[in-house]
Design an enzyme around this catalytic site. Structure first.
Site, PDB file in Angstrom:
ATOM      1  N   GLY A  13       0.796  -1.225   0.000  1.00 54.01           N
ATOM      2  CA  GLY A  13       0.000   0.000   0.000  1.00 54.01           C
ATOM      3  C   GLY A  13       0.824   1.268   0.000  1.00 54.01           C
ATOM      4  O   GLY A  13       0.315   2.346   0.356  1.00 54.01           O
ATOM      5  N   LYS A  31       8.749   8.700  -7.988  1.00 56.46           N
ATOM      6  CA  LYS A  31       9.017   7.254  -7.941  1.00 56.46           C
ATOM      7  C   LYS A  31      10.107   6.992  -8.970  1.00 56.46           C
ATOM      8  O   LYS A  31       9.834   6.935 -10.176  1.00 56.46           O
ATOM      9  CB  LYS A  31       7.770   6.440  -8.242  1.00 56.46           C
ATOM     10  CG  LYS A  31       8.064   4.934  -8.188  1.00 56.46           C
ATOM     11  CD  LYS A  31       6.846   4.101  -7.884  1.00 56.46           C
ATOM     12  CE  LYS A  31       7.239   2.642  -7.658  1.00 56.46           C
ATOM     13  NZ  LYS A  31       6.126   1.836  -7.153  1.00 56.46           N
ATOM     14  N   GLY A  96       9.711   3.939  -3.058  1.00 55.84           N
ATOM     15  CA  GLY A  96      10.496   2.832  -3.561  1.00 55.84           C
ATOM     16  C   GLY A  96       9.642   1.831  -4.314  1.00 55.84           C
ATOM     17  O   GLY A  96       8.418   1.949  -4.398  1.00 55.84           O
TER      18      GLY A  96
END
Length: 209
Positions: A13, A31, A96
């Site tokens: 999540g 990201k 990550g």
């Protein structure tokens, strides 16, 4: 403040939590490595749910597999030296891919990238059975590398025994428990207020009850 959001596992999540944090703090989002894109990337999801500034990925691969394998399948290679934080903001959430020991190439793991970027971590974990072990292992890995830990966000149905165990055995505070939300939307994310611990962390004024 720049924060790296990592998780105890894949699909724990992280992107939902990043969307929630960005929406309530107006922090920008990055990201660096995306697998399983680019038809609908995590960056697109965060942008739609939070409407904050998002930065382009350094690496995007089509297959939804570990970054090292996704790169090999496209005859590519992830060079972590090419992954840079944007210079035009200090208010940034970095997400990550997968957990701490997801391989990026033949030599380096995600935790190596976190160490290179030199920013503190929020760890996202499940609330369900098994989370104590996974969370304590992740905390131990971060501490071995002397990576600063800001705290843990639990994602899922409230589980007080697991929360207490993680704080007690992990010697680390749980910043919030984020509830299950069907059919995620910006409106529903707005309805979930940041916890007082998160407001304090992000220096957002709050009123005690």
């Amino acid at each position: 403040m720049r924060i790296f959001v990592t998780g105890t596992d894949t699909d724990v999540g992280k992107t939902t939590i990043c969307s929630w944090l960005c929406l309530h703090t107006n922090y920008a989002y990055l990201k660096p490595i995306q697998t399983g894109g680019p038809l609908y990337s995590d960056t697109q999801k965060v942008r739609e749910l939070s409407e904050v500034i998002t930065y382009e990925e350094t690496y995007t691969f089509a297959e939804p597999v570990s970054p090292h394998l996704a790169a090999k399948l496209e005859h590519s290679y992830i060079d972590v030296d090419k992954i840079k934080l944007p210079a035009d903001t200090n208010n940034l959430i970095v997400e990550g891919a997968g957990g701490l020991y997801v391989p990026l190439n033949d030599d380096l793991m995600m935790i190596d990238l976190i160490q290179k970027l030199n920013i503190p971590v929020i760890l996202v974990a499940r609330t369900s059975l098994g989370t104590i072990n996974h969370t304590l292992l992740s905390l131990n890995a971060l501490r071995q590398r002397e990576i600063p830990i800001l705290g843990i966000i639990l994602n899922g149905p409230n589980n007080e025994p697991n929360r207490r165990a993680i704080e007690f055995y992990g010697k680390q505070k749980v910043l919030a428990t984020f509830p299950e939300i069907p059919e995620l939307s910006k409106r529903k994310l707005l309805d979930v207020e940041l916890s007082e611990k998160l407001k304090e962390l992000f220096d957002i004024p709050y009123h005690g009850g």
